[in-house]
Design a protein around this motif. Structure first.
Motif, PDB file in Angstrom:
ATOM      1  N   SER A  72      -3.077   5.944  -0.801  1.00 40.03           N
ATOM      2  CA  SER A  72      -2.290   6.981  -1.621  1.00 40.03           C
ATOM      3  C   SER A  72      -3.034   8.312  -1.612  1.00 40.03           C
TER       4      SER A  72
ATOM      5  N   ARG B 108       0.742  -1.347   0.075  1.00 35.61           N
ATOM      6  CA  ARG B 108       0.061   0.018  -0.091  1.00 35.61           C
ATOM      7  C   ARG B 108       0.748   1.216   0.018  1.00 35.61           C
TER       8      ARG B 108
ATOM      9  N   TRP C 179      -4.936   0.534  -2.448  1.00 35.40           N
ATOM     10  CA  TRP C 179      -3.534   1.081  -2.554  1.00 35.40           C
ATOM     11  C   TRP C 179      -3.917   2.660  -2.974  1.00 35.40           C
TER      12      TRP C 179
END
Length: 300
Positions: free
Chosen positions: A213, A179, A209
């Motif tokens: 982010s 991740r 992920w």
């Protein structure tokens, strides 16, 4: 009459190394001090050892004190030199290498020592770190190691990490390290044909992920995920899976509409027409679907 003979004879290397090891972080006869890490731990060293072993330290130790008028006669500063961004254990590993040409590593500091070896231009230490990382690679650490390998141009380590990920992809995509990959490195991973995981699971892993982010970078999900999403092989998904994917996509717009449309078009035309061939190629871990036999090119 024969001339004099000469030879260089080697003494006991182990004894020599052991003697030098006693000087590591030893205040006796030390002439330079470092204050290292948030803990501000003092590390003692000897200027001549650091200067002859490392160009970066030679430059640091040769600096003329501020306000000096005569650079030729000025005595270089004894410190303390403040190194707030490196952990003491990591810095001591570097110092140990400079004194003994060997290093004591563990899995907690190896990547940071690799970072320091690159920063200080210590190629031999870098090689030792890479070897240790390769020998002790784990599911939990492989993504962090890959990220570092890409950042520091360690091609051999990159290939080793990617092969490791290909061997246990399903476990790797569930790690925190996955991740935390950059979009560039994640896209590089997703280009592999040998990932041992189904495409539907990859889509979900990329979605998780992307949300991490997005939160960290404070940017929209579609923006942070643009590069990796291009590597998802949506034509491999069955129609029912694409329907579910479209439903989930309405919430975060992870996947561009045109990419989903291209996957539907591959189903309708019963071939991968108009879709890059790599996106129609099953990976090693792809679960077979009935429509795969219609996709082009066929895998052997």
């Amino acid at each position: 009459m024969a001339g004099p003979c000469s030879a260089r004879l080697q003494g006991d290397v182990a004894a020599f190394t052991s003697a030098l090891r006693t000087l590591v972080n030893n205040p006796q006869f030390s002439d330079v001090t470092f204050v290292v890490g948030p803990e501000q731990q003092k590390v003692f060293a000897h200027r001549c050892v650091l200067a002859c072993r490392c160009q970066a330290f030679r430059g640091m130790l040769a600096q003329v004190p501020v306000g000096s008028q005569d650079s030729s006669s000025s005595v270089p500063p004894q410190g303390p030199f403040i190194l707030g961004n490196v952990q003491p254990e990591v810095f001591l590993a570097v110092i140990e290498f400079l004194y003994t040409n060997s290093v004591t590593l563990n899995s907690h500091i190896a990547l940071e020592v690799l970072t320091s070896s690159v920063e200080y231009g210590l190629q031999d230490l870098c090689k030792l770190c890479v070897k240790f990382i390769k020998d002790t690679l784990s599911v939990e650490q492989v993504c962090e190691a890959l990220q570092a390998a890409v950042a520091y141009g360690q091609t051999d380590l990159q290939q080793h990490c990617l092969a490791f990920i290909e061997g246990c992809t399903a476990a790797v995509v569930r790690t925190q390290g996955f991740r935390e990959l950059s979009d560039v490195v994640l896209a590089r991973v997703l280009r592999s044909d040998r990932l041992a995981v189904d495409e539907l699971d990859l889509v979900q892993a990329v979605r998780e992920w992307a949300h991490v982010s997005s939160a960290v970078l404070e940017r929209p999900v579609p923006e942070v995920a643009a590069l990796p999403v291009r590597e998802l092989r949506l034509p491999l998904l069955a129609p029912s899976e694409l329907v579910t994917l479209e439903s989930h996509n309405q919430r975060d717009l992870l996947i561009p509409v045109e990419s989903i449309a291209a996957a539907w078009r591959a189903h309708a035309l019963r071939k991968g027409s108009g879709v890059p061939s790599r996106l129609c190629r099953p990976r090693r871990g792809t679960r077979p679907r009935d429509h795969h036999r219609h996709l082009e090119p066929h895998t052997k």
